[in-house]
Design a protein around this motif. Structure first.
Motif, PDB file in Angstrom:
ATOM      1  N   UNK A  81      21.446  64.998  48.158  1.00 29.90           N
ATOM      2  CA  UNK A  81      22.241  64.723  47.023  1.00 29.90           C
ATOM      3  C   UNK A  81      23.706  65.156  47.447  1.00 29.90           C
ATOM      4  N   UNK A  82      24.110  66.200  48.058  1.00 31.84           N
ATOM      5  CA  UNK A  82      25.037  66.826  48.685  1.00 31.84           C
ATOM      6  C   UNK A  82      26.035  65.578  49.524  1.00 31.84           C
ATOM      7  N   UNK A  83      25.049  65.024  50.469  1.00 30.11           N
ATOM      8  CA  UNK A  83      25.814  64.047  51.333  1.00 30.11           C
ATOM      9  C   UNK A  83      26.100  62.775  50.452  1.00 30.11           C
ATOM     10  N   UNK A  84      25.542  62.764  49.393  1.00 27.26           N
ATOM     11  CA  UNK A  84      25.914  61.409  48.653  1.00 27.26           C
ATOM     12  C   UNK A  84      27.029  61.662  47.972  1.00 27.26           C
ATOM     13  N   UNK A  89      10.807  82.819  47.854  1.00 28.35           N
ATOM     14  CA  UNK A  89      11.277  81.532  47.857  1.00 28.35           C
ATOM     15  C   UNK A  89      12.044  80.582  47.174  1.00 28.35           C
ATOM     16  N   UNK A  90      11.990  81.195  45.789  1.00 29.85           N
ATOM     17  CA  UNK A  90      12.891  80.455  44.787  1.00 29.85           C
ATOM     18  C   UNK A  90      14.171  81.117  44.889  1.00 29.85           C
ATOM     19  N   UNK A  91      14.414  82.412  45.162  1.00 27.60           N
ATOM     20  CA  UNK A  91      15.878  83.019  45.155  1.00 27.60           C
ATOM     21  C   UNK A  91      16.330  82.317  46.586  1.00 27.60           C
ATOM     22  N   UNK A  92      15.456  82.018  47.631  1.00 31.99           N
ATOM     23  CA  UNK A  92      16.161  81.702  48.878  1.00 31.99           C
ATOM     24  C   UNK A  92      16.763  80.091  48.633  1.00 31.99           C
ATOM     25  N   UNK A  93      15.732  79.390  47.837  1.00 34.95           N
ATOM     26  CA  UNK A  93      16.081  77.916  47.539  1.00 34.95           C
ATOM     27  C   UNK A  93      17.568  77.829  46.675  1.00 34.95           C
ATOM     28  N   UNK A  94      17.713  78.848  45.893  1.00 35.47           N
ATOM     29  CA  UNK A  94      18.750  78.867  45.013  1.00 35.47           C
ATOM     30  C   UNK A  94      20.133  79.382  46.004  1.00 35.47           C
ATOM     31  N   UNK A  95      19.993  80.326  46.462  1.00 36.99           N
ATOM     32  CA  UNK A  95      20.912  80.865  47.597  1.00 36.99           C
ATOM     33  C   UNK A  95      21.368  79.657  48.436  1.00 36.99           C
ATOM     34  N   UNK A  96      20.433  79.084  49.144  1.00 36.23           N
ATOM     35  CA  UNK A  96      20.875  78.038  50.247  1.00 36.23           C
ATOM     36  C   UNK A  96      21.509  76.950  49.482  1.00 36.23           C
ATOM     37  N   UNK A  97      21.005  76.399  48.213  1.00 35.94           N
ATOM     38  CA  UNK A  97      21.984  75.273  47.603  1.00 35.94           C
ATOM     39  C   UNK A  97      22.987  75.794  47.340  1.00 35.94           C
ATOM     40  N   UNK A  98      23.601  76.970  46.653  1.00 34.91           N
ATOM     41  CA  UNK A  98      24.641  77.346  46.685  1.00 34.91           C
ATOM     42  C   UNK A  98      25.624  77.208  47.606  1.00 34.91           C
ATOM     43  N   UNK A  99      25.358  77.811  48.605  1.00 31.57           N
ATOM     44  CA  UNK A  99      25.937  77.953  50.174  1.00 31.57           C
ATOM     45  C   UNK A  99      26.414  76.369  50.462  1.00 31.57           C
ATOM     46  N   UNK A 100      25.115  75.743  50.324  1.00 33.12           N
ATOM     47  CA  UNK A 100      25.612  74.245  50.777  1.00 33.12           C
ATOM     48  C   UNK A 100      26.685  73.586  50.139  1.00 33.12           C
TER      49      UNK A 100
END
Length: 612
Positions: free
Chosen positions: A244-247, A206-217
């Motif tokens: 945060x990215x939208x802001x 889950x942690x790896x998926x969270x980090x990967x998704x944030x970087x991709x976003x």
């Protein structure tokens, strides 16, 4: 599919969204794979009101009919060979929409199964239809749109992904083909997995998926990698990261410098359409070419279709010429607009060149509809009278006369075949569209000539040209005949019986009398004043080839006293070229139509002379 770059999505329109994916829970024996096919990741779009952020809401997705949809290759629907499988199941997982896809066991789909397994085929795109939209604005006044009700129409595997948040779902040990003893970090390095009881492994996944998704976003929205580092260090969830990215996007848009320019920019779809259309016109009929259109002059029709599809976000890799033209003609790409705009310009040029000279003796009108329209002519007011001693001003009455006319629609169809498109035969296309413009001009000319030669009755029950009116006579086209015609018009009386002194302006002749008329109206330098052709000095010669030999006409200036009038529908003046939507046509279909009408206004502005 909907062209998000140039057009607003109407309710019910078919749309697509593509996503960056990675190998997922691929089961080689069952040939199934699970995928995240939709997330609320903001995606930049453009409609008629300008830019906005589209956000898909899993809660408003109508799941009915989703199971059993075809899984296809790169949105290609022209052959059953492009079907790669079926959608086995679709469900919601929080803010995400998940799907399990079953790939076909057919031998010709082996390439797809191998690429899914090794991760080289990693793109997923969904097609969807929106029934209605919900619009809102962020704190930075950025417009957002979310579908209030939407449904899936297709799932496709593609090599051109865009949405980083939708991807093939990772397995319990990191996905197919990954060593269960190692986990790949976002930095590209690996570390050994410490012993765990299974629950720790799940947390690490889950942690790896969270980090990967944030970087991709962050990467998808064009932000610096430091933004991703900060969000990961703050232990932000993916939902918090999206906010945060939208802001950050809103803040960047607010601070971006605004440059004022004059005219459309080179990346404005409307400007590109016009410049490409100008280049097509140049290739079809020659003439002058604007400098900004030269970059498109060597592009074939296929090149233009490919460019339109690419600018609308569609991939054309591996497509044949037929497939490119089919997609370009039957989607919301700009290609049909470019061709129809060019066809319209060529048709208008031909239409204007072939216009009847009789239009110059008419008064032009516009009508709001196809109902009969009456043109009322008010009689002359006579002379002003002396003011009485008591200051009273006498009233006067004025006569009225009126003639009616109505619009009719005339139309022809134009089919641009697939052979013409593939062969890039712009000469033939130019000839076809020019013929439509000339046909419209010929239609107008025939109507006007019929009005002049048919000699219809006016509202008073008497023919336009009648001996009782004094506007018809016999005589040759010479100085004596022209003088007699001018005298008759000069002595005209108005509706109220007052002299109106109509001045002749146009001499209209058939082609048989053209040379005689030119000699009569030729400028001469006479040796003596009595040799000057004073009757012809203010006349303009008009030659109408549709007039029969044996008669000629003199008309007054329509600005002074119009004898004839013609009219167009107020919303469609002149010949109109429109594109027709026809799925059963392998090419493009256009229609040319003309809303036109003509009629007499007043017999006093015309004089007919029959050659004795």
């Amino acid at each position: 599919m909907l062209d998000y770059l140039t057009r607003e999505a109407p309710a019910g329109a078919a749309m697509q969204r593509t996503a960056q994916t990675r190998p997922s829970t691929w089961d080689a024996q069952a040939r199934t794979v699970e995928a995240v096919i939709a997330t609320p990741t903001p995606v930049r779009r453009m409609d008629a009101q300008g830019p906005f952020l589209e956000i898909l809401d899993a809660a408003t997705l109508d799941l009915r009919g989703a199971e059993g949809l075809a899984v296809i290759d790169s949105h290609r629907t022209d052959s059953g060979r492009h079907v790669l499988g079926r959608v086995e199941k679709v469900w919601r997982d929080g803010e995400k929409v998940m799907a399990r896809l079953r790939i076909t066991a057919a031998a010709d789909a082996e390439w797809a199964r191998e690429r899914i397994a090794d991760g080289s085929l990693s793109g997923v795109s969904i097609g969807y239809a929106v029934q209605s939209w919900r619009t809102a604005r962020t704190g930075q006044d950025i417009r957002t749109k979310s579908p209030a009700v939407w449904r899936l129409t297709e799932i496709t595997l593609t090599s051109n992904p865009a949405d980083p948040s939708a991807r093939l779902r990772q397995g319990e040990h990191g996905g197919a083909g990954m060593d269960p003893e190692t986990i790949e970090e976002d930095t590209g390095q690996t570390r050994q997995n410490p012993p765990n009881d299974g629950q720790g492994q799940t947390r690490q996944d889950a942690e790896r998926e969270r980090r990967t998704e944030i970087r991709l976003l962050v990467r998808q929205n064009g932000l610096d990698s430091e933004v991703a580092d900060d969000l990961i260090d703050q232990n932000a969830t993916t939902t918090e990261a999206r906010a945060a990215i939208l802001d950050a996007i809103n803040e960047r848009s607010r601070q971006a410098p605004r440059i004022r320019v004059h005219g459309g920019g080179g990346d404005d779809p409307a400007v590109i359409q016009q410049r490409q259309a100008d280049a097509l016109v140049y290739r079809m009929q020659g003439g002058e070419l604007a400098e900004h259109s030269r970059q498109f002059v060597n592009m074939s029709l296929r090149d233009l279709a490919t460019d339109a599809l690419t600018r609308s976000g569609q991939t054309v890799a591996g497509l044949s010429a037929d497939e490119i033209f089919q997609r370009a003609a039957h989607t919301t790409s700009d290609f049909p607009l470019v061709v129809s705009n060019a066809a319209t310009n060529v048709a208008l040029a031909s239409y204007q060149a072939a216009e009847s000279p009789l239009k110059r003796v008419c008064r032009q009108r516009t009508l709001p509809n196809f109902k009969p329209s009456a043109a009322i002519r008010v009689g002359e007011a006579g002379q002003l009278e002396p003011l009485a001693e008591n200051g009273e001003i006498n009233h006067t009455s004025r006569g009225e006369a009126g003639e009616t006319m109505r619009l009719n629609t005339f139309a022809r169809a134009l089919n641009v075949s697939r052979e013409l498109l593939v062969n890039d035969d712009l000469g033939l296309l130019g000839d076809m569209t020019a013929a439509l413009g000339e046909a419209a001009a010929q239609t107008e000319a025939s109507i006007l000539v019929d009005l002049v030669t048919a000699n219809p009755n006016l509202s008073d029950g008497t023919a336009v040209f009648d001996a009782g009116r004094g506007n018809t006579a016999n005589g040759a086209l010479d100085e004596a005949g022209l003088s007699a015609a001018r005298l008759a018009m000069r002595k005209r009386k108005g509706i109220g019986g007052q002299p109106i002194a109509v001045a002749p302006k146009f001499l209209v002749v058939p082609p048989e009398l053209e040379t005689t008329a030119e000699k009569l109206l030729a400028a001469i330098t006479p040796a003596k004043t009595e040799d000057a052709n004073v009757a012809a000095r203010d006349l303009t010669l008009l030659v109408e080839p549709r007039l029969a030999d044996g008669e000629w006409f003199v008309f007054a200036d329509p600005a002074r006293l119009a004898a004839l009038s013609y009219a167009y529908l107020s919303a469609a003046q002149g010949v109109q070229i429109q594109r027709q939507e026809q799925w059963n046509t392998l090419g493009l279909s256009f229609r040319a139509f003309l809303d036109f009408g003509a009629g007499w206004l007043d017999w006093r502005g015309a004089q007919r002379v029959e050659v004795a």
